[in-house]
Design an enzyme around this catalytic site. Sequence first.
Site, mmCIF file in Angstrom:
data_model
loop_
_atom_site.group_PDB
_atom_site.id
_atom_site.type_symbol
_atom_site.label_atom_id
_atom_site.label_comp_id
_atom_site.label_asym_id
_atom_site.label_seq_id
_atom_site.Cartn_x
_atom_site.Cartn_y
_atom_site.Cartn_z
ATOM 1 N N GLU A 201 2.697 -5.449 -11.220
ATOM 2 C CA GLU A 201 3.838 -4.559 -11.464
ATOM 3 C C GLU A 201 4.602 -4.337 -10.164
ATOM 4 O O GLU A 201 4.016 -3.954 -9.142
ATOM 5 C CB GLU A 201 3.375 -3.210 -12.045
ATOM 6 C CG GLU A 201 4.561 -2.268 -12.226
ATOM 7 C CD GLU A 201 4.332 -1.147 -13.218
ATOM 8 O OE1 GLU A 201 3.198 -0.969 -13.691
ATOM 9 O OE2 GLU A 201 5.325 -0.457 -13.532
ATOM 10 N N VAL A 204 5.273 0.712 -7.491
ATOM 11 C CA VAL A 204 4.015 1.458 -7.663
ATOM 12 C C VAL A 204 4.319 2.909 -8.002
ATOM 13 O O VAL A 204 3.561 3.571 -8.714
ATOM 14 C CB VAL A 204 3.175 1.342 -6.359
ATOM 15 C CG1 VAL A 204 1.971 2.274 -6.371
ATOM 16 C CG2 VAL A 204 2.728 -0.111 -6.154
ATOM 17 N N TYR A 207 7.659 6.326 -4.162
ATOM 18 C CA TYR A 207 8.631 5.955 -3.121
ATOM 19 C C TYR A 207 8.003 6.049 -1.717
ATOM 20 O O TYR A 207 6.916 5.498 -1.532
ATOM 21 C CB TYR A 207 9.911 6.790 -3.270
ATOM 22 C CG TYR A 207 10.558 6.512 -4.617
ATOM 23 C CD1 TYR A 207 11.497 5.500 -4.762
ATOM 24 C CD2 TYR A 207 10.168 7.207 -5.765
ATOM 25 C CE1 TYR A 207 12.057 5.201 -6.010
ATOM 26 C CE2 TYR A 207 10.708 6.915 -7.014
ATOM 27 C CZ TYR A 207 11.653 5.921 -7.121
ATOM 28 O OH TYR A 207 12.186 5.619 -8.340
ATOM 29 N N ASP A 251 9.221 -6.300 -0.288
ATOM 30 C CA ASP A 251 10.538 -5.938 -0.809
ATOM 31 C C ASP A 251 10.877 -6.959 -1.904
ATOM 32 O O ASP A 251 10.937 -8.158 -1.629
ATOM 33 C CB ASP A 251 11.550 -6.006 0.346
ATOM 34 C CG ASP A 251 12.955 -5.631 -0.095
ATOM 35 O OD1 ASP A 251 13.237 -5.601 -1.309
ATOM 36 O OD2 ASP A 251 13.792 -5.374 0.798
ATOM 37 N N ASP A 274 9.428 -2.735 -12.428
ATOM 38 C CA ASP A 274 9.817 -1.321 -12.456
ATOM 39 C C ASP A 274 10.085 -0.888 -11.014
ATOM 40 O O ASP A 274 9.611 0.143 -10.574
ATOM 41 C CB ASP A 274 8.681 -0.485 -13.097
ATOM 42 C CG ASP A 274 9.066 0.982 -13.265
ATOM 43 O OD1 ASP A 274 10.273 1.289 -13.264
ATOM 44 O OD2 ASP A 274 8.148 1.824 -13.382
ATOM 45 N N HIS A 277 15.473 -1.577 -9.692
ATOM 46 C CA HIS A 277 16.399 -1.612 -10.838
ATOM 47 C C HIS A 277 17.813 -2.058 -10.446
ATOM 48 O O HIS A 277 18.760 -1.884 -11.208
ATOM 49 C CB HIS A 277 16.454 -0.263 -11.576
ATOM 50 C CG HIS A 277 15.097 0.244 -11.945
ATOM 51 N ND1 HIS A 277 14.181 -0.517 -12.622
ATOM 52 C CD2 HIS A 277 14.488 1.436 -11.715
ATOM 53 C CE1 HIS A 277 13.078 0.179 -12.781
ATOM 54 N NE2 HIS A 277 13.227 1.360 -12.236
#
Length: 398
Positions: A201, A204, A207, A251, A274, A277
């Site tokens: 994913e 995580v 931030y 990144d 996720d 975005h």
Amino acid sequence: MTDTVHALVEAADRGHGDVAATVEEIGLRNVAATLVNEIIFRAHLEDLAAAESARVCSLVITLTHRGQEVSAIVSVGHEGVEIGKTARTTDIPPTRIVQDVCETVLALYGPCERITSASREIRWPSPHTMVSRLVNGPAVPRLFHAVVQRVVQILERDRPVHLTDLAVRHGTDKWSFLHQYTQHYQRHFAPLRDRRVKICEIGVGGYGDAEAGGGSLSMWKEFFPRGLVYGVDIADKRVLDRPRITTIQADQSDPEALRSMAEKFGPFDIVIDDGSHMSPHVISSFKTLFPYLTENGIYAIEDLHGSYWPELFGGSEDDLNSPDFTVGFLKQLVDGLNHEELLEREKRAAQSTDKLIKGIHFYHNLAFIDKGRNEEGSPLAFALREAPEILGLKDYNE
Ligand SMILES: C[S@@+](CC[C@H](N)C(=O)[O-])C[C@H]1O[C@@H](n2cnc3c(N)ncnc32)[C@H](O)[C@@H]1O
């Protein structure tokens, strides 16, 4: 513990002989510590404790291997769940669950058909204690049985699991006032639940706060009992690493960083984006990671609103078909899905994914892309293009 659990998951896939060899190599003590940790993670004994706040009950889990044994005492009560060498003060002696360690590894990490309980023994406190309480009181607390039953349920892998419950429990917004994604994930991921999946994913959570986030990674860990979970984030999230959960700082807008992550940990059965975005990031991550998806893998992209919203995510509503924005890009993949049906092929440049995507599913704010062979052929399109006369359309090209 991470290396141990990975070795056990792989060995459990191969069968009892390999599990026994792995236990010998790693040592019963280390394996037992990993297994007890996994049982406690899955059992959620803290829920039982909360329901009976005035009580403390203890349980001993004993794992055996070729005449040796290792035990862990688990105490459950108003102060939560504690794994220790001695039981907390209880008003009733602990029950002991004894099981062969290889059978336990297979029960937790093996395919469902390998789950057995031939060696399991439940040693209740002495009949003297129990019968005397039955006759003279005080009554045996409900927690006493509930704790044993819950651990047995984990060892039999028959605890029902729903992603919405897990999302709320582990604190991810995948089901919250913001999103209701779990119903869709449940539908698409349920058939994979008992497979030895690798899931990656991007994003995580939390931030810049190194210790915050990780809710969805824990949710996937619980949902896929044999799964290895990898979380990619631009921030360093290593403090959230747990058995079967590994975080990687990268990144997503840097294809080289994603590629080296995937070379090391992939291929993946599931990738979920996720992260930022931002459309350019989402599109380049897809282009980079799609080749690292297994043959029948699933790629999910969340929060498609990023495609439209200029202020927060650099999106645009000017040209809803533009391939520079996530949703426009995905719409083009839909044309790729039907590439064999296009009659005027020269109007559209073929894409490398055309023959490799077999399904695309859209939900509110969420898309799933199913990797798989997309070369069914289209006899009717062929006839319309190459030989219209077989359809009685002699004048078709005139
Ligand atoms: C919405 S949160 C993820 C939530 C988490 N997946 C969950 O469901 O609980 C987004 C995360 O993406 C990370 N992120 C933002 N930009 C990124 C980038 N360019 N590459 C990788 N991660 C990024 C942020 O640091 C943040 O932790």
